[in-house]
Design a protein around this motif. Structure first.
Motif, PDB file in Angstrom:
ATOM      1  N   GLN A  24       0.839  -1.188   0.000  1.00  0.00           N
ATOM      2  CA  GLN A  24       0.000   0.000   0.000  1.00  0.00           C
ATOM      3  C   GLN A  24       0.879   1.245   0.000  1.00  0.00           C
ATOM      4  O   GLN A  24       1.971   1.245   0.576  1.00  0.00           O
ATOM      5  N   MET A  25       0.412   2.309  -0.622  1.00  0.00           N
ATOM      6  CA  MET A  25       1.148   3.564  -0.678  1.00  0.00           C
ATOM      7  C   MET A  25       0.352   4.642   0.055  1.00  0.00           C
ATOM      8  O   MET A  25      -0.863   4.724  -0.075  1.00  0.00           O
ATOM      9  N   PHE A  26       1.066   5.442   0.840  1.00  0.00           N
ATOM     10  CA  PHE A  26       0.508   6.608   1.517  1.00  0.00           C
ATOM     11  C   PHE A  26       1.319   7.819   1.065  1.00  0.00           C
ATOM     12  O   PHE A  26       2.499   7.684   0.724  1.00  0.00           O
ATOM     13  N   TYR A  27       0.720   9.010   1.099  1.00  0.00           N
ATOM     14  CA  TYR A  27       1.481  10.218   0.755  1.00  0.00           C
ATOM     15  C   TYR A  27       1.028  11.390   1.605  1.00  0.00           C
ATOM     16  O   TYR A  27      -0.092  11.433   2.111  1.00  0.00           O
ATOM     17  N   SER A  28       1.939  12.359   1.771  1.00  0.00           N
ATOM     18  CA  SER A  28       1.654  13.555   2.564  1.00  0.00           C
ATOM     19  C   SER A  28       2.610  14.665   2.144  1.00  0.00           C
ATOM     20  O   SER A  28       3.740  14.403   1.720  1.00  0.00           O
ATOM     21  N   SER A  29       2.167  15.902   2.304  1.00  0.00           N
ATOM     22  CA  SER A  29       3.045  17.040   1.999  1.00  0.00           C
ATOM     23  C   SER A  29       3.961  17.365   3.172  1.00  0.00           C
ATOM     24  O   SER A  29       4.889  18.141   3.031  1.00  0.00           O
ATOM     25  N   SER A  30       3.697  16.763   4.327  1.00  0.00           N
ATOM     26  CA  SER A  30       4.512  17.013   5.523  1.00  0.00           C
ATOM     27  C   SER A  30       4.537  15.761   6.383  1.00  0.00           C
ATOM     28  O   SER A  30       3.513  15.073   6.515  1.00  0.00           O
ATOM     29  N   LEU A  31       5.676  15.482   6.990  1.00  0.00           N
ATOM     30  CA  LEU A  31       5.776  14.316   7.863  1.00  0.00           C
ATOM     31  C   LEU A  31       4.844  14.415   9.065  1.00  0.00           C
ATOM     32  O   LEU A  31       4.389  13.414   9.593  1.00  0.00           O
ATOM     33  N   SER A  32       4.546  15.648   9.489  1.00  0.00           N
ATOM     34  CA  SER A  32       3.718  15.835  10.684  1.00  0.00           C
ATOM     35  C   SER A  32       2.228  16.040  10.377  1.00  0.00           C
ATOM     36  O   SER A  32       1.420  16.110  11.294  1.00  0.00           O
ATOM     37  N   ASP A  33       1.856  16.137   9.102  1.00  0.00           N
ATOM     38  CA  ASP A  33       0.440  16.278   8.728  1.00  0.00           C
ATOM     39  C   ASP A  33      -0.196  14.903   8.567  1.00  0.00           C
ATOM     40  O   ASP A  33       0.467  13.874   8.635  1.00  0.00           O
ATOM     41  N   TRP A  35      -1.801  11.744   6.610  1.00  0.00           N
ATOM     42  CA  TRP A  35      -1.369  11.031   5.416  1.00  0.00           C
ATOM     43  C   TRP A  35      -2.591  10.562   4.634  1.00  0.00           C
ATOM     44  O   TRP A  35      -3.604  10.180   5.203  1.00  0.00           O
ATOM     45  N   ASN A  36      -2.492  10.577   3.305  1.00  0.00           N
ATOM     46  CA  ASN A  36      -3.542  10.091   2.418  1.00  0.00           C
ATOM     47  C   ASN A  36      -3.261   8.638   2.073  1.00  0.00           C
ATOM     48  O   ASN A  36      -2.127   8.290   1.763  1.00  0.00           O
ATOM     49  N   GLY A  37      -4.284   7.813   2.093  1.00  0.00           N
ATOM     50  CA  GLY A  37      -4.104   6.412   1.743  1.00  0.00           C
ATOM     51  C   GLY A  37      -4.872   5.527   2.699  1.00  0.00           C
ATOM     52  O   GLY A  37      -5.600   6.029   3.554  1.00  0.00           O
ATOM     53  N   PRO A  38      -4.761   4.268   2.542  1.00  0.00           N
ATOM     54  CA  PRO A  38      -3.832   3.576   1.653  1.00  0.00           C
ATOM     55  C   PRO A  38      -4.346   3.503   0.211  1.00  0.00           C
ATOM     56  O   PRO A  38      -5.544   3.528  -0.042  1.00  0.00           O
ATOM     57  N   HIS A  39      -3.401   3.406  -0.710  1.00  0.00           N
ATOM     58  CA  HIS A  39      -3.670   3.230  -2.132  1.00  0.00           C
ATOM     59  C   HIS A  39      -2.884   2.009  -2.604  1.00  0.00           C
ATOM     60  O   HIS A  39      -1.684   1.912  -2.362  1.00  0.00           O
ATOM     61  N   ALA A  40      -3.558   1.090  -3.265  1.00  0.00           N
ATOM     62  CA  ALA A  40      -2.887  -0.106  -3.778  1.00  0.00           C
ATOM     63  C   ALA A  40      -1.906   0.284  -4.878  1.00  0.00           C
ATOM     64  O   ALA A  40      -2.181   1.178  -5.675  1.00  0.00           O
ATOM     65  N   ILE A  41      -0.749  -0.373  -4.911  1.00  0.00           N
ATOM     66  CA  ILE A  41       0.212  -0.091  -5.981  1.00  0.00           C
ATOM     67  C   ILE A  41       0.231  -1.192  -7.026  1.00  0.00           C
ATOM     68  O   ILE A  41       0.972  -1.112  -7.995  1.00  0.00           O
ATOM     69  N   ALA A  42      -0.581  -2.242  -6.838  1.00  0.00           N
ATOM     70  CA  ALA A  42      -0.715  -3.329  -7.803  1.00  0.00           C
ATOM     71  C   ALA A  42      -2.095  -3.950  -7.590  1.00  0.00           C
ATOM     72  O   ALA A  42      -2.703  -3.739  -6.542  1.00  0.00           O
ATOM     73  N   PRO A  43      -2.590  -4.718  -8.546  1.00  0.00           N
ATOM     74  CA  PRO A  43      -3.873  -5.380  -8.327  1.00  0.00           C
ATOM     75  C   PRO A  43      -3.836  -6.219  -7.054  1.00  0.00           C
ATOM     76  O   PRO A  43      -2.863  -6.951  -6.817  1.00  0.00           O
ATOM     77  N   GLY A  44      -4.858  -6.096  -6.203  1.00  0.00           N
ATOM     78  CA  GLY A  44      -4.866  -6.786  -4.916  1.00  0.00           C
ATOM     79  C   GLY A  44      -4.673  -8.286  -5.013  1.00  0.00           C
ATOM     80  O   GLY A  44      -3.992  -8.896  -4.195  1.00  0.00           O
TER      81      GLY A  44
END
Length: 80
Positions: A24-33, A35-44
């Protein structure tokens, strides 16, 4: 975790013995904010093609930077 174009990315997975799990992939503009996700990076159903995330290979070119997922492939005997 890696940082690209003002965004932090984190790729993680669960662990089920020596079997692959969906990464799973998560993302954020700041380490302390938050996080968006989880988002699959391949078919489950592929369990990320049997691999677990190891690191992201960063290749800095003259025109752009490329990020490549690197994963360990495991078998039921504990190696590969």
């Amino acid at each position: 975790m890696f940082y690209a174009d003002g965004t932090y990315f984190l790729i993680v997975s669960g662990k089920t013995g020596w079997r692959g799990n969906p990464n799973q992939m998560f993302y954020s503009s700041s380490l302390s904010d938050s996080w968006n996700g989880p988002h699959a990076i391949a078919p489950g159903s592929s369990n990320t093609y049997g691999a677990q995330n190891t690191f992201e290979l960063v290749i800095e070119g003259t025109k752009r930077t490329t990020y490549i997922y690197m994963g360990d492939l495991w078998d039921s005997h504990g190696g590969t």
